[in-house]
Design an enzyme around this catalytic site. Structure first.
Site, mmCIF file in Angstrom:
data_model
loop_
_atom_site.group_PDB
_atom_site.id
_atom_site.type_symbol
_atom_site.label_atom_id
_atom_site.label_comp_id
_atom_site.label_asym_id
_atom_site.label_seq_id
_atom_site.Cartn_x
_atom_site.Cartn_y
_atom_site.Cartn_z
ATOM 1 N N HIS A 206 0.837 -1.219 0.000
ATOM 2 C CA HIS A 206 0.000 0.000 0.000
ATOM 3 C C HIS A 206 0.863 1.256 0.000
ATOM 4 O O HIS A 206 2.078 1.221 0.231
ATOM 5 C CB HIS A 206 -0.960 -0.008 1.194
ATOM 6 C CG HIS A 206 -0.290 0.049 2.540
ATOM 7 N ND1 HIS A 206 0.219 1.207 3.087
ATOM 8 C CD2 HIS A 206 -0.052 -0.938 3.455
ATOM 9 C CE1 HIS A 206 0.734 0.947 4.275
ATOM 10 N NE2 HIS A 206 0.590 -0.360 4.528
ATOM 11 N N CYS A 222 3.097 -4.914 6.716
ATOM 12 C CA CYS A 222 2.716 -4.499 5.370
ATOM 13 C C CYS A 222 3.915 -3.908 4.637
ATOM 14 O O CYS A 222 4.893 -3.466 5.240
ATOM 15 C CB CYS A 222 1.582 -3.477 5.428
ATOM 16 S SG CYS A 222 -0.012 -4.177 5.907
#
Length: 246
Positions: A206, A222
């Site tokens: 992301h 992440c």
């Protein structure tokens, strides 16, 4: 005759006395002696000179007043404030935190085993590679999991989202009670401009509203990218793309 002789002597004596005492006037004919200089007492001389030279006397009297007004008008502390005025403006300026140039996107040679269209993430080097058909790869800098949150494995991209909403998992909110249960997507959202969801895991590739963290181990697992980089990657891959995290 004697009477006239005495009168002549008297007249001559008076003439001598007058010439010595008063002297001739300005109308005296040329060739006669000049009159003696007129001498005045000191108390009469001083005001007479001042009247003849009024400018010098006036300047001498006004000079102290002019200097006094300047001292009152131009204060030292006023000069100090004027000189110091621009300094706070320079001090308030704070340098922007930038991504190190080595983590900016570039094209590199690739001779690995993965086919074109595959994403390979090297968490040690903090790079993400998108393999291309011509023996090259697009390389992007990334941020990875901090110590204790490292992981490796292979997954597929199962979903894509633009300006995704964020629902911090319960485990994260337990560690960070200050986090909200839900945050709407947008520039202030930690997931940034785009997100690629990996399999059934809680991990994503992301964007980030903290681009200076790219190249560091800062996340909860992440893979972070700059918003402009994840937007470029988002356009180049689709759902079903294989991702290898090593």
């Amino acid at each position: 005759m004697k009477h006239f002789g005495h009168m002549a002597k008297a007249v001559a004596a008076v003439g001598v006395f007058c010439s010595l005492t008063f002297g001739p006037t300005e109308g005296t004919a040329a060739g006669r002696a000049a009159p003696p200089p007129l001498v005045l007492s000191p108390n009469l001389t001083e005001p007479w000179i001042l009247q003849l030279k009024p400018n010098r006397a006036t300047t001498a009297r006004r000079a102290p007043e002019v200097k006094q007004r300047r001292r009152g008008w131009l204060r030292p502390q006023t000069v100090a404030r004027r000189q110091a005025a621009p300094q706070p403006q320079r001090q308030t300026r704070t340098p922007q935190r930038q991504v190190s140039s080595q983590f900016l996107p570039t094209i590199v040679d690739y001779s690995g085993p993965h086919k074109a269209g595959t994403i390979v993430i090297d968490t040690n080097e903090r790079y993400l590679y998108l393999v291309q058909r011509d023996g090259t790869a697009r390389r992007y800098g990334v941020g990875v999991g901090k110590p204790g949150f490292e992981w490796a494995g292979s997954h597929k991209v199962t979903r894509k989202a633009q300006w995704p909403d964020w629902r911090p998992p319960a485990e994260m909110r337990k560690r960070r009670p200050d986090l909200p249960k839900f945050m709407e997507g947008g520039p202030n959202n930690p997931l940034g401009a785009r997100a690629l969801y990996l399999g059934s895991t809680l991990y994503r590739i992301h964007g980030s509203n903290q681009p200076w963290t790219i190249g560091h181990a800062v996340s909860s697992g992440c893979i972070r990218m700059r918003n402009e980089d994840v937007t470029d990657l988002y356009k180049r891959v689709g759902v079903g793309t294989t991702v290898h995290v090593i």
